[in-house]
Design an enzyme around this catalytic site. Structure first.
Site, mmCIF file in Angstrom:
data_model
loop_
_atom_site.group_PDB
_atom_site.id
_atom_site.type_symbol
_atom_site.label_atom_id
_atom_site.label_comp_id
_atom_site.label_asym_id
_atom_site.label_seq_id
_atom_site.Cartn_x
_atom_site.Cartn_y
_atom_site.Cartn_z
ATOM 1 N N ALA A 189 0.828 -1.208 0.000
ATOM 2 C CA ALA A 189 0.000 0.000 0.000
ATOM 3 C C ALA A 189 0.863 1.259 0.000
ATOM 4 C CB ALA A 189 -0.946 -0.005 1.204
ATOM 5 N N ALA A 247 2.377 1.613 -3.500
ATOM 6 C CA ALA A 247 1.352 2.055 -4.457
ATOM 7 C C ALA A 247 1.025 3.528 -4.267
ATOM 8 C CB ALA A 247 0.086 1.208 -4.304
ATOM 9 N N GLU A 248 0.867 3.944 -3.017
ATOM 10 C CA GLU A 248 0.529 5.352 -2.771
ATOM 11 C C GLU A 248 1.684 6.271 -3.132
ATOM 12 O OE1 GLU A 248 -1.729 8.337 0.252
ATOM 13 O OE2 GLU A 248 -1.948 6.179 0.466
ATOM 14 N N GLN A 249 2.911 5.832 -2.895
ATOM 15 C CA GLN A 249 4.071 6.659 -3.256
ATOM 16 C C GLN A 249 4.128 6.869 -4.771
ATOM 17 O OE1 GLN A 249 6.027 8.186 -1.195
ATOM 18 N NE2 GLN A 249 7.694 8.857 -2.496
ATOM 19 N N SER A 261 0.948 8.887 -5.967
ATOM 20 C CA SER A 261 0.955 10.282 -5.514
ATOM 21 C C SER A 261 1.965 11.123 -6.286
ATOM 22 C CB SER A 261 1.271 10.360 -4.016
ATOM 23 O OG SER A 261 0.217 9.817 -3.265
#
Length: 129
Positions: A50, A53-55, A58
């Site tokens: 997670a 994926a967010e890094q 974003s």
């Protein structure tokens, strides 16, 4: 491009060993080692997927947001397909929607054999810095 408020060692991505290896408006690619990011059973932690994926998503959203704007995670969904136990995993974030106020990214995470380990979808809100 992206305003950094904290120094590198204070960012979660640095602690997890995440490296951005490609970034364009169409695609962001990031890698992360499995070592140091495992859960008690020796498998890559789902939360590590997670974070990766967010890094990646974003950063992609921030690139597309434009000068003087920032991207903040609004919603993240991850489906874990298979375990990774060693080596590195690679995330590729590609845009599904890039609007003025929100952006949504498809993030595919694969192991070193090219097998999909996680599918994620990230939506970011875009706002003035």
């Amino acid at each position: 491009m992206i305003a950094v408020v904290q120094s590198g060692e204070e960012q979660l991505s640095a602690r997890m060993g995440i490296e951005i290896i490609e970034y364009t408006p169409e695609r962001v690619v990031a890698t992360m080692p499995v070592a140091g990011n495992r859960q008690p059973y020796g498998l890559l932690h789902g939360g590590a997927n997670a974070v990766l994926a967010e890094q990646a998503g974003s950063i992609a959203a921030a690139i597309n947001a434009g000068e003087g704007r920032i991207a903040l995670g609004l919603e993240l969904s991850c489906t874990h397909h298979r375990a990774a136990t060693e080596g590195k995993v690679t995330a590729v974030a590609t845009p599904l929607h890039t609007g003025r106020s929100t952006a949504t990214y498809d993030v595919v995470i694969t192991d070193e054999q090219g097998r999909r380990t996680c599918s994620a979808r990230l939506t970011c809100v875009l706002r003035d810095q």
